[in-house]
Design an enzyme around this catalytic site. Structure first.
Site, PDB file in Angstrom:
ATOM      1  N   ASN A  98      -5.583  12.693  -0.839  1.00 27.77           N
ATOM      2  CA  ASN A  98      -4.740  11.968   0.120  1.00 27.77           C
ATOM      3  C   ASN A  98      -5.662  11.245   1.098  1.00 27.77           C
ATOM      4  O   ASN A  98      -6.894  11.371   1.011  1.00 27.77           O
ATOM      5  CB  ASN A  98      -3.796  12.945   0.847  1.00 27.77           C
TER       6      ASN A  98
ATOM      7  N   ARG B   5      -6.985  -0.884  -7.233  1.00 27.67           N
ATOM      8  CA  ARG B   5      -7.286   0.277  -6.382  1.00 27.67           C
ATOM      9  C   ARG B   5      -7.473   1.477  -7.306  1.00 27.67           C
ATOM     10  O   ARG B   5      -6.692   1.680  -8.222  1.00 27.67           O
ATOM     11  CB  ARG B   5      -6.136   0.529  -5.375  1.00 27.67           C
TER      12      ARG B   5
ATOM     13  N   ASP C 252      -2.014  10.878  -3.171  1.00 28.11           N
ATOM     14  CA  ASP C 252      -2.285   9.700  -4.004  1.00 28.11           C
ATOM     15  C   ASP C 252      -2.572  10.090  -5.443  1.00 28.11           C
ATOM     16  O   ASP C 252      -2.367   9.295  -6.359  1.00 28.11           O
ATOM     17  CB  ASP C 252      -3.450   8.917  -3.401  1.00 28.11           C
TER      18      ASP C 252
ATOM     19  N   ARG D  42       0.840  -1.199   0.000  1.00 30.28           N
ATOM     20  CA  ARG D  42       0.000   0.000   0.000  1.00 30.28           C
ATOM     21  C   ARG D  42       0.874   1.247   0.000  1.00 30.28           C
ATOM     22  O   ARG D  42       2.071   1.152   0.233  1.00 30.28           O
ATOM     23  CB  ARG D  42      -0.970   0.015   1.194  1.00 30.28           C
TER      24      ARG D  42
HETATM   25  O1  MRU Z   1      -4.772   3.509   1.356  1.00 30.57           O
HETATM   26  P1  MRU Z   1      -3.273   3.638   1.395  1.00 30.57           P
HETATM   27  O2  MRU Z   1      -2.663   3.276   2.693  1.00 30.57           O
HETATM   28  O3  MRU Z   1      -2.614   2.986   0.211  1.00 30.57           O
HETATM   29  O4  MRU Z   1      -3.154   5.180   1.254  1.00 30.57           O
HETATM   30  C1  MRU Z   1      -2.243   5.805   0.539  1.00 30.57           C
HETATM   31  C2  MRU Z   1      -1.420   6.561   1.435  1.00 30.57           C
HETATM   32  O5  MRU Z   1      -0.497   5.986   1.964  1.00 30.57           O
HETATM   33  C3  MRU Z   1      -1.675   7.923   1.758  1.00 30.57           C
HETATM   34  O6  MRU Z   1      -2.815   8.511   1.384  1.00 30.57           O
HETATM   35  C4  MRU Z   1      -0.423   8.714   1.814  1.00 30.57           C
HETATM   36  O7  MRU Z   1      -0.590   9.734   2.686  1.00 30.57           O
HETATM   37  C5  MRU Z   1       0.009   9.240   0.485  1.00 30.57           C
HETATM   38  S1  MRU Z   1       0.710   8.094  -0.563  1.00 30.57           S
HETATM   39  C6  MRU Z   1       2.005   7.430   0.252  1.00 30.57           C
END
Ligand code: MRU
Length: 324
Positions: free
Chosen positions: A218, A73, A208, A39
């Protein structure tokens, strides 16, 4: 048929167990992304690139594999970026490795640019986990902090627990402890209070997906922190590689937001008194939950974007300057 394994840190087991998962084929890698064993935007991107390469090695139906990987995702732009690059490459395995190597170099550069924002003694708040677990190495939001430490600056990190999956409490806390950086986990709803008392100097988060106008998606809970930071005059930075920018999204409104299982809200997994992991119900029995995984912070709340190419203001012109 040639097979090749992808090795991933199983992030679902952290911080209680560190285990490397061996994914022998692209379908297993897809599953690992879906269940968030891998992730975080950059780690998802690297895993997706390798999944695409695995599909080539397996001589799988490439169109079908491409769709399957992309459906794991929906929000992290790096996933789509990596799948397309590997899909179009003449040497898919080499390309997947290049993407992973670029992620390391870009995150290192983000650290170099972002470190200049950190003064010794800074109290920094961060949300979710945008450290090295979320990328191939270094991370984005945490990379400047790691570099500041290396340069002898002292800083303190307030880590938002980041309900429902607890990426802050579980992953960022584990990373920071390993890096010997002092920190405290705070409840998700404590940030504005600390800011109001002047106890936060700077906030750095990851992203993201970043739209062409500088709006940034994010982890859920980021938006309210950004609004609070603006209210209390605290610089709010988004750190991300340019591979997270999606110019096809004119604004944040076009960014697809993942909705995850209600079980992530209703149940929590932790260590019991016998040091065994256990999943327990933490809500009123029979209650339903809604679980959007991300939110979008409008550019007006973001002080700057820390990228591998430098720090820019989140405007159409600023974002454009990064994608030339
Ligand atoms: O759902 P996740 O854990 O894959 O979420 C992504 C993230 O880790 C975050 O939103 C993060 O702050 C930005 S991307 C590393």
């Amino acid at each position: 048929m040639r097979r090749a394994s992808v090795f991933l840190i199983d992030q679902n087991l952290l911080p209680f167990k560190f285990k490397i998962f061996n994914s022998p084929d692209y379908k297993t890698t897809c599953h690992a992304i879906k269940i968030m064993m891998a992730r975080g935007a950059g780690a998802i991107g690297a895993a997706a690139g390798f999944a695409m390469a695995q599909a080539f090695l397996q001589k799988a139906n490439i169109e079908k594999a491409r769709k399957e990987i992309k459906s794991t995702r929906p929000t992290a732009q790096n996933l789509f970026y990596a799948v397309e690059r590997v899909f179009n490459a003449s040497n898919p395995v080499k390309e997947a490795q290049i993407i992973a190597d670029e992620d390391v170099a870009n995150c290192r550069k983000i650290g170099e640019h972002g470190e200049k924002l950190i003064k010794s003694g800074s109290r920094i708040e961060t949300h979710c986990n945008a450290g090295w677990l979320a990328f191939v190495d270094y991370g984005t939001a945490l990379s400047p902090i790691y570099l500041a430490k290396k340069k002898g600056k002292k800083c303190f990190v307030y880590v938002d627990e980041t309900r429902p999956r607890g990426q802050g409490a579980r992953l960022t806390a584990w990373e920071l402890a390993g890096e010997k950086i002092p920190f405290k986990i705070i409840p998700d709803n404590a940030g504005a209070f600390l800011m109001s008392r002047g106890e936060i100097d700077l906030m750095i988060v990851g992203a993201d997906r970043i739209a062409a106008n500088g709006d940034a998606a994010n982890k859920i809970g980021t938006l309210e922190k950004a609004i609070a930071a603006k209210e209390f005059g605290i610089p709010f930075y988004v750190a991300a590689p340019t591979s997270t920018i999606d110019l096809n999204c004119k604004s944040g409104k076009a960014i697809p937001i993942e909705e995850r299982s209600e079980d992530e809200v209703l149940f929590q997994t932790g260590l019991n008194s016998k040091s065994e992991t256990e999943k327990v119900l933490v809500c009123s029995p029979g209650a339903k939950a809604f679980n959007p995984a991300f939110d979008v912070t409008p550019a007006k709340y973001i002080t700057g974007m820390i990228t591998e190419k430098g720090i820019v203001t989140p405007t159409v012109a600023g974002i454009k300057s990064l994608t030339r």
